[in-house]
Write an enzyme that holds these catalytic residues in place. Structure first.
Site, PDB file in Angstrom:
ATOM      1  N   ARG A 169       0.662  -1.264   0.089  1.00  0.00           N
ATOM      2  CA  ARG A 169       0.013   0.019   0.155  1.00  0.00           C
ATOM      3  C   ARG A 169       0.792   1.433  -0.137  1.00  0.00           C
ATOM      4  O   ARG A 169       0.208   2.232   0.307  1.00  0.00           O
ATOM      5  CB  ARG A 169      -0.840   0.219   1.299  1.00  0.00           C
ATOM      6  CG  ARG A 169      -1.906  -1.215   1.226  1.00  0.00           C
ATOM      7  CD  ARG A 169      -2.760  -1.579   0.165  1.00  0.00           C
ATOM      8  NE  ARG A 169      -3.928  -2.327   0.308  1.00  0.00           N
ATOM      9  CZ  ARG A 169      -4.691  -2.845  -0.328  1.00  0.00           C
ATOM     10  NH1 ARG A 169      -4.569  -2.249  -1.957  1.00  0.00           N
ATOM     11  NH2 ARG A 169      -5.664  -3.586  -0.385  1.00  0.00           N
ATOM     12  N   HIS A 215      -4.131 -10.152 -13.436  1.00  0.00           N
ATOM     13  CA  HIS A 215      -5.565 -10.343 -12.674  1.00  0.00           C
ATOM     14  C   HIS A 215      -6.536 -10.680 -14.217  1.00  0.00           C
ATOM     15  O   HIS A 215      -7.163  -9.819 -14.932  1.00  0.00           O
ATOM     16  CB  HIS A 215      -6.002  -9.128 -12.007  1.00  0.00           C
ATOM     17  CG  HIS A 215      -7.347  -9.383 -11.486  1.00  0.00           C
ATOM     18  ND1 HIS A 215      -7.500  -9.012 -10.332  1.00  0.00           N
ATOM     19  CD2 HIS A 215      -8.516 -10.021 -11.847  1.00  0.00           C
ATOM     20  CE1 HIS A 215      -8.786  -9.363  -9.834  1.00  0.00           C
ATOM     21  NE2 HIS A 215      -9.300 -10.054 -10.744  1.00  0.00           N
ATOM     22  N   ASP A 270      -1.654 -12.750  -2.015  1.00  0.00           N
ATOM     23  CA  ASP A 270      -2.575 -11.333  -2.349  1.00  0.00           C
ATOM     24  C   ASP A 270      -2.917 -10.674  -1.127  1.00  0.00           C
ATOM     25  O   ASP A 270      -3.898 -10.161  -0.956  1.00  0.00           O
ATOM     26  CB  ASP A 270      -3.621 -12.105  -3.155  1.00  0.00           C
ATOM     27  CG  ASP A 270      -4.548 -10.830  -3.937  1.00  0.00           C
ATOM     28  OD1 ASP A 270      -3.807  -9.693  -3.724  1.00  0.00           O
ATOM     29  OD2 ASP A 270      -5.603 -11.107  -4.454  1.00  0.00           O
ATOM     30  N   ASN A 309      -0.375  -1.005  -7.647  1.00  0.00           N
ATOM     31  CA  ASN A 309      -1.674  -0.311  -7.753  1.00  0.00           C
ATOM     32  C   ASN A 309      -1.844   0.484  -6.565  1.00  0.00           C
ATOM     33  O   ASN A 309      -2.788   0.210  -5.756  1.00  0.00           O
ATOM     34  CB  ASN A 309      -3.183  -1.232  -8.152  1.00  0.00           C
ATOM     35  CG  ASN A 309      -3.120  -2.348  -7.052  1.00  0.00           C
ATOM     36  OD1 ASN A 309      -1.966  -3.084  -7.023  1.00  0.00           O
ATOM     37  ND2 ASN A 309      -4.241  -2.469  -6.494  1.00  0.00           N
TER      38      ASN A 309
END
Length: 472
Positions: free
Chosen positions: A67, A185, A312, A97
């Site tokens: 993050r 993904h 994940d 991301n």
């Protein structure tokens, strides 16, 4: 003169690519200097008596979301790397991301600088790609990343979706030309959009799986296979959730295509009824499937079709998870639970399997496979002389109940709370330094946050598949 080492581990069951033996190892500096025979105990500055525990190669988790930057209210490297160390993981590869996303190759060094000093574990990054950043891949150097994440569908923290088939084709072409491995993904967004036009969004978790069906993954995996066939691109499909996808990808690899895939611990641990019971705790994309799918994924894991296991690790706060069904973000913390959940699952599903055999599977899936896929095999992933002294001492017999107090992810919760686990990493060593010592559960200790940004070899299309077939 008798050689003296920096660290010696004795009285262990040492898990190597050649099998499991009783003995230990010796460390000089940051590298493994010798594999020791049973009873051998040379002089050293520090000696650890493993007490019969298994000495596994340090785990490599190739699928974490720590993050940073922009989403550190959910997770950060100080907490995420503690969770990794406590779970026997010594290296992670972080996803792009974030806010902003890692789509400019030159930003990799900036991100590494931000992370340095906060990470207990060594690290790499996956680069990201958007509709407007495909040409950036031509500038990508192995030091920055050897792999690129492609989202074929998205969710709350993954807005940069590749929907246009022309753009997707170009990504595969450029990746093949540059020797980049794509990690995907692989759920088809157009499938979900079509379904959304004819059905209302789920208002409860009893309908969650059917609202995000396996069709999306099957269609996307088929598209990936055709693009690999066209361009020769190395492609690794993440968090495969259904039996159909698993069988399709296995067939593609058998046909000689450079296609590999990952399974997560949570898709091996839970099934659709658990989503009804646990709700947002295991709200995931891809969704948790039925018991039949879980069984087929276990078959693929044990027969060697699965190239790597990933966590994940994608934490969200309790407040975010308590939002309405339509708004609660998918994802759960998992890097700490990765190896434990795999081993516990094997003990339950295959009670006749020896502990030695189970440990070999753990090493293959959580260390050897990821090291080979992502260019780290020259220094990580195995217990062998000359490689980094990354290992964990794993107690295979201890039984314990997972509680929130055991978790080190920043969000402070685990989807496995209340589970009775078998096995636990008691000591984790990264490049010769103990970064986790949980032998005294009341006073666990962490080491220094001196994890480094690793170099890696470029991806070699088909390398992992060809290697496995040669050794089979």
């Amino acid at each position: 003169m008798t050689q003296s080492y920096d660290l010696v581990v004795t009285n262990a069951r040492v898990v190597t690519p050649d099998g499991v033996t009783s003995g230990g190892l010796a460390v000089s500096g940051e590298r493994i200097s010798a594999i020791l025979a049973d009873g051998e105990q040379p002089a050293a500055k520090e000696t650890i008596d493993a007490g019969g525990r298994y000495l596994l190669p340090g785990g490599i988790d190739p699928h974490v979301h720590f993050r940073t930057p922009g989403l550190t209210h959910k997770e950060d490297w100080a907490h995420g790397s503690r969770a990794a160390a406590a779970g026997g993981v010594t290296t992670v590869i972080d996803m792009p991301n974030t806010q902003p996303p890692l789509i400019e190759p030159e930003l990799a060094a900036e991100k590494a600088s931000t992370v340095s000093g906060d990470s207990l574990v060594d690290f790499r990054f996956h680069m990201g790609v958007t509709v407007d950043s495909v040409e950036n891949l031509r500038r990508l150097q192995p030091r920055q990343a050897t792999s690129v994440k492609v989202f074929m569908t998205g969710h709350h923290t993954a807005p940069n979706i590749i929907r246009d088939p022309v753009v997707l084709d170009r990504i595969f072409q450029v990746a093949a030309e540059r020797g980049i491995r794509l990690v995907l993904h692989a759920e088809d967004d157009s499938v979900f959009s079509l379904l959304d036009e004819t059905q209302a969004p789920p208002t409860g978790y009893d309908a969650y799986e059917s609202a995000h069906p396996r069709t999306g993954g099957i269609v996307a995996s088929s598209r990936v296979i055709e693009l690999v066939r066209k361009h020769g691109t190395a492609a690794h499909i993440l968090h495969v959730s259904s039996s159909e996808e698993s069988d399709l990808l296995k067939a593609a690899a058998k046909a000689g295509l450079p296609v590999t895939y990952e399974v997560t611990a949570h898709h091996l641990s839970f099934s659709a009824p658990d989503t009804q019971r646990l709700g947002a705790r295991i709200r995931l994309r891809p969704a948790i499937r039925c018991e039949k799918d879980k069984g087929r994924l276990w078959d693929a894991v044990m027969e060697g079709s699965v190239a790597s296991l990933g966590s994940d690790h994608a934490p969200h706060t309790v407040e975010e998870k308590l939002l309405a069904v339509a708004d609660a973000p998918p994802g759960l913390p998992g890097v700490q639970e990765l190896i434990i959940a795999l081993y516990t699952g094997m003990r339950r599903r295959y009670p006749g399997m020896s502990t030695d055999e189970a440990m070999r599977h753990v090493a293959r899936l959580t260390a050897e496979g990821p090291a080979d896929l992502f260019g780290l095999g020259g220094r990580k992933g195995r217990i062998a002389v000359g490689l980094d002294a990354d290992f964990t001492l794993f107690d295979p017999d201890v039984t314990w109940i997972m509680a929130a107090k055991h978790t080190y992810a920043k969000v402070g919760w685990s989807a496995y709370e209340g589970w009775t686990f078998t096995g636990r990493p008691d000591v984790t060593v990264r490049r010769g330094e103990t970064i986790w010592d949980g032998r005294d559960p009341e006073q666990p200790r962490f080491g220094t946050a001196s994890g480094i940004w690793l170099d890696a070899e470029p991806a070699v299309p088909g390398g992992f598949t060809a290697q496995r077939e040669t050794s089979a």
